[in-house]
Enzyme design. Structure first.
Site, PDB file in Angstrom:
ATOM      1  N   ARG A 183       0.818  -1.213   0.000  1.00  0.00           N
ATOM      2  CA  ARG A 183       0.000   0.000   0.000  1.00  0.00           C
ATOM      3  C   ARG A 183       0.853   1.265   0.000  1.00  0.00           C
ATOM      4  O   ARG A 183       0.463   2.295  -0.512  1.00  0.00           O
ATOM      5  CB  ARG A 183      -0.930  -0.003   1.222  1.00  0.00           C
ATOM      6  CG  ARG A 183      -2.208  -0.782   0.934  1.00  0.00           C
ATOM      7  CD  ARG A 183      -3.065  -0.850   2.159  1.00  0.00           C
ATOM      8  NE  ARG A 183      -2.286  -1.368   3.278  1.00  0.00           N
ATOM      9  CZ  ARG A 183      -2.728  -1.463   4.521  1.00  0.00           C
ATOM     10  NH1 ARG A 183      -3.931  -1.055   4.829  1.00  0.00           N
ATOM     11  NH2 ARG A 183      -1.972  -1.978   5.477  1.00  0.00           N
ATOM     12  N   LYS A 231      -2.158 -18.533   4.894  1.00  0.00           N
ATOM     13  CA  LYS A 231      -3.137 -18.705   5.953  1.00  0.00           C
ATOM     14  C   LYS A 231      -3.265 -17.408   6.755  1.00  0.00           C
ATOM     15  O   LYS A 231      -2.333 -16.616   6.709  1.00  0.00           O
ATOM     16  CB  LYS A 231      -2.744 -19.866   6.867  1.00  0.00           C
ATOM     17  CG  LYS A 231      -1.483 -19.571   7.707  1.00  0.00           C
ATOM     18  CD  LYS A 231      -1.335 -20.518   8.843  1.00  0.00           C
ATOM     19  CE  LYS A 231      -1.757 -19.921  10.139  1.00  0.00           C
ATOM     20  NZ  LYS A 231      -0.776 -19.093  10.833  1.00  0.00           N
ATOM     21  N   GLU A 286       6.895 -23.737  20.649  1.00  0.00           N
ATOM     22  CA  GLU A 286       7.712 -22.599  20.230  1.00  0.00           C
ATOM     23  C   GLU A 286       8.243 -21.878  21.456  1.00  0.00           C
ATOM     24  O   GLU A 286       7.557 -21.834  22.487  1.00  0.00           O
ATOM     25  CB  GLU A 286       6.873 -21.605  19.443  1.00  0.00           C
ATOM     26  CG  GLU A 286       6.259 -22.150  18.189  1.00  0.00           C
ATOM     27  CD  GLU A 286       5.532 -21.037  17.454  1.00  0.00           C
ATOM     28  OE1 GLU A 286       6.151 -20.436  16.576  1.00  0.00           O
ATOM     29  OE2 GLU A 286       4.371 -20.764  17.783  1.00  0.00           O
ATOM     30  N   ASP A 344      -4.486 -20.415  15.115  1.00  0.00           N
ATOM     31  CA  ASP A 344      -3.211 -20.013  14.504  1.00  0.00           C
ATOM     32  C   ASP A 344      -2.347 -21.224  14.166  1.00  0.00           C
ATOM     33  O   ASP A 344      -1.620 -21.207  13.176  1.00  0.00           O
ATOM     34  CB  ASP A 344      -2.454 -19.089  15.475  1.00  0.00           C
ATOM     35  CG  ASP A 344      -1.126 -18.599  14.906  1.00  0.00           C
ATOM     36  OD1 ASP A 344      -1.127 -18.120  13.754  1.00  0.00           O
ATOM     37  OD2 ASP A 344      -0.096 -18.705  15.606  1.00  0.00           O
ATOM     38  N   HIS A 376      -1.249 -26.083  10.723  1.00  0.00           N
ATOM     39  CA  HIS A 376      -0.020 -26.876  10.761  1.00  0.00           C
ATOM     40  C   HIS A 376      -0.214 -28.216  11.484  1.00  0.00           C
ATOM     41  O   HIS A 376       0.187 -29.267  10.985  1.00  0.00           O
ATOM     42  CB  HIS A 376       1.111 -26.104  11.454  1.00  0.00           C
ATOM     43  CG  HIS A 376       1.302 -24.716  10.918  1.00  0.00           C
ATOM     44  ND1 HIS A 376       1.197 -24.418   9.580  1.00  0.00           N
ATOM     45  CD2 HIS A 376       1.593 -23.541  11.532  1.00  0.00           C
ATOM     46  CE1 HIS A 376       1.424 -23.122   9.405  1.00  0.00           C
ATOM     47  NE2 HIS A 376       1.664 -22.561  10.568  1.00  0.00           N
ATOM     48  N   LYS A 389       3.152 -21.233  22.824  1.00  0.00           N
ATOM     49  CA  LYS A 389       4.207 -20.230  22.728  1.00  0.00           C
ATOM     50  C   LYS A 389       4.874 -20.115  24.099  1.00  0.00           C
ATOM     51  O   LYS A 389       4.291 -20.487  25.115  1.00  0.00           O
ATOM     52  CB  LYS A 389       3.625 -18.887  22.306  1.00  0.00           C
ATOM     53  CG  LYS A 389       2.991 -18.945  20.898  1.00  0.00           C
ATOM     54  CD  LYS A 389       3.111 -17.638  20.171  1.00  0.00           C
ATOM     55  CE  LYS A 389       2.484 -17.696  18.787  1.00  0.00           C
ATOM     56  NZ  LYS A 389       3.402 -18.201  17.748  1.00  0.00           N
TER      57      LYS A 389
HETATM   58  C1  BG6 Z   1       2.781 -19.435  11.733  1.00  0.00           C
HETATM   59  C2  BG6 Z   1       2.046 -18.926  12.949  1.00  0.00           C
HETATM   60  O1  BG6 Z   1       1.869 -19.960  10.805  1.00  0.00           O
HETATM   61  O2  BG6 Z   1       3.703 -20.453  12.111  1.00  0.00           O
HETATM   62  C3  BG6 Z   1       3.029 -18.403  13.962  1.00  0.00           C
HETATM   63  O3  BG6 Z   1       1.150 -17.885  12.559  1.00  0.00           O
HETATM   64  C4  BG6 Z   1       4.087 -19.439  14.281  1.00  0.00           C
HETATM   65  O4  BG6 Z   1       2.365 -17.998  15.151  1.00  0.00           O
HETATM   66  C5  BG6 Z   1       4.708 -20.016  12.996  1.00  0.00           C
HETATM   67  O5  BG6 Z   1       5.085 -18.826  15.079  1.00  0.00           O
HETATM   68  C6  BG6 Z   1       5.612 -21.184  13.299  1.00  0.00           C
HETATM   69  O6  BG6 Z   1       6.315 -21.555  12.150  1.00  0.00           O
HETATM   70  P1  BG6 Z   1       7.739 -22.275  12.235  1.00  0.00           P
HETATM   71  O7  BG6 Z   1       8.081 -22.571  10.809  1.00  0.00           O
HETATM   72  O8  BG6 Z   1       8.653 -21.310  12.888  1.00  0.00           O
HETATM   73  O9  BG6 Z   1       7.534 -23.509  13.065  1.00  0.00           O
END
Ligand code: BG6
Length: 493
Positions: free
Chosen positions: A51, A150, A218, A237, A242, A340
């Site tokens: 933008r 996503k 994470e 999320d 995933h 997290k």
């Molecule tokens: C993303 C999420 O899709 O995947 C994040 O929105 C997350 O919150 C991330 O941290 C994790 O990806 P990776 O590849 O670091 O495991």
């Protein structure tokens, strides 16, 4: 692992959201790596769009900086960076501004009349307006491919709206829904492990498997993504996409061939077998958590609410006990967990086998107990496969044979030392340019995922289930541990 490939490679990529974080951290470095390996068509053009108003030179400067930070150091080279930057032009485009879309189209068609690939790395609310803008500018042709990051919606109803809007302009074969976990080598390796080996498949079912665990932990917290994350939470999320994609690969029937339709048909069948939850089952089959202050790897972390600046019920941790109602998995719990601010970054799958049906080693109270076999597949940060088996301890066995669990370890990093580890997006971008949808999520998969997730969200709402706090740097609230321990198992940490 290639599926059927459409004939012509896209030599023009239009990237919306080009000034965003994902584009800088992942998409441009991935394209740069592909160029270094000679995998981009020549000539190749990237029409970057955001933008903010700026000219090509200003935008290229931001990409030069991004490459210096995020591209693999051994591939960085001034001449190559200059060649890469030459491929990029920038155009400010706001959704709904047809004159800006027309200007974009004029530049794109001047580059080539071959298939165009479009990548939407924007907030999902802009997916439909952007696609419609492209259509009005004449860029939606039978050969145009469109990729979307996503999240596709925030529940089943809104994901259908997005899918309907995009589906009105593009046939399904031209739509590439990105789940970057499918671009990870280790996730693709799950299929190699299951279907490239005779060993596992005969045992891969409820007669031999006690339960399955999938953990995606994470160490990072909110990381400045407050505006996106709050109100979304770990279930939507991470689990919706995933974790459920990993689950579908672990649970699916063997596809007939490694090709888009066969693979995705089997994955969607597995996803549709997920037993929906209700307000009763969420109480015993789900736990929501939110991190409070604590320390991760020695670093002090402010609690979620503190970072957010207000109280919130958004979960940053979720643990679930899922069942798949189908022939293969009857009665086998799948324990899923993601969070997290956990102690380690660790994505892992544990296949817990059942004990042997009869132990020959226990006699008159002597001899060893047997540990049931475990297969541990670690996806991140390192790639390992460990099979825990029972072995005899050396000794004269005067009071019975002593067995002990030992690990058969395969370090994939070691086995394939010398092979460059690629960013997941390299694979996905290349497949997009080539028109191969195998590693992208089909509409029916996304909708099956949302159907199950919606049942959990609705259950939480109806039963007023709140997030329980856990200290940053721990494995989540104790209720998450109790969820599995009640069944006599424990998380593999
Ligand atoms: C993303 C999420 O899709 O995947 C994040 O929105 C997350 O919150 C991330 O941290 C994790 O990806 P990776 O590849 O670091 O495991």
């Amino acid at each position: 692992m290639k599926g059927a490939v459409l004939p012509e490679k896209s030599a023009t990529l239009i990237l919306f959201g080009a000034t965003g974080d994902l584009a800088h951290r992942m998409l441009f470095p991935s394209l740069y790596h592909l160029m270094c390996d000679g995998l981009l068509p020549s000539p190749f053009h990237i029409l970057a769009s955001g933008r903010t108003e700026m000219d090509d030179a200003a935008f290229r400067a931001t990409i030069a900086e991004a490459l210096a930070t995020y591209a693999q150091a051994e591939l960085l080279d001034d001449a190559r960076v200059a060649t890469f930057l030459e491929m990029i032009v920038y155009a400010a485009v706001a959704a709904g501004d047809d004159s800006q879309f027309a200007a974009l189209a004029a530049r794109a068609t001047a580059f080539s009349d071959g298939p165009i690939a479009v990548y939407l790395s924007t907030p999902p609310a802009l997916f439909a307006p952007t696609a419609q803008g492209l259509a009005r500018a004449g860029l939606v042709l039978p050969s145009t491919r469109i990729a979307m990051e996503k999240p596709i919606g925030k529940d089943l109803a809104s994901s259908k709206e997005v899918n309907d809007a995009i589906g009105a302009l593009f046939p399904e074969e031209q739509i590439f829904r990105v789940d970057h976990y499918l671009g990870k080598e280790t996730v693709q390796n799950l299929m190699a492990l299951r279907f490239g080996n005779r060993l596992f498949e005969p045992l891969w079912n409820s007669s031999a498997i006690d339960h399955v665990q999938i953990t995606v932990a994470e160490t990072v917290g909110l990381e400045g993504r407050v505006s996106y994350y709050d109100g979304v939470g770990a279930l939507k999320d991470m689990v919706q996409n995933h974790v459920l994609q990993i689950l579908s690969i672990i649970a699916m029937e063997p596809p007939a061939r490694m090709e888009s339709t066969s693979v995705r048909d089997e994955k969607v069948k597995a996803l549709r077998s997920l037993r929906p939850m209700d307000p009763e089952t969420v109480r015993t089959h789900s736990v929501r958590g939110q991190y409070r202050d604590g320390a991760v790897k020695g670093k002090l972390i402010a609690g979620y609410a503190e970072e957010l600046g207000k109280e919130s019920d958004t979960e940053t941790f979720v643990a679930l006990k899922a069942y798949l109602d189908n022939w293969r998995w009857t009665g086998v719990p799948f324990y899923l967990r993601t969070g997290k601010c956990m102690p380690n970054r660790q994505s892992e799958i544990l296949i817990q086998f059942k004990p042997v049906t009869h132990s020959i080693f226990r006699r008159n109270g002597y001899g060893s107990a047997l540990e049931p076999n475990q297969l541990i597949i670690r996806l991140q940060p390192d790639e390992n496969i460990r099979l825990c088996i029972m072995a005899k301890r050396p000794g004269l066995d005067r009071d019975g044979v002593k067995l002990q669990e030992v690990g058969l370890d395969v370090s994939l990093a070691h086995a394939f030392a010398g092979e460059r580890r690629r960013i997941a997006y390299e694979r996905l971008l290349l497949d997009l340019l080539e028109g191969d949808t195998t590693l992208f999520v089909r509409r029916d998969e996304v909708e099956a995922q949302w159907t199950w997730i919606d049942s959990i969200s609705a259950g939480w709402k109806a039963s007023d289930q709140k997030s329980v706090q856990y200290a940053a740097g721990t494995w989540g609230p104790s209720a998450g541990i109790a969820l599995i321990e009640r069944d006599g198992a424990s998380w593999y940490d």
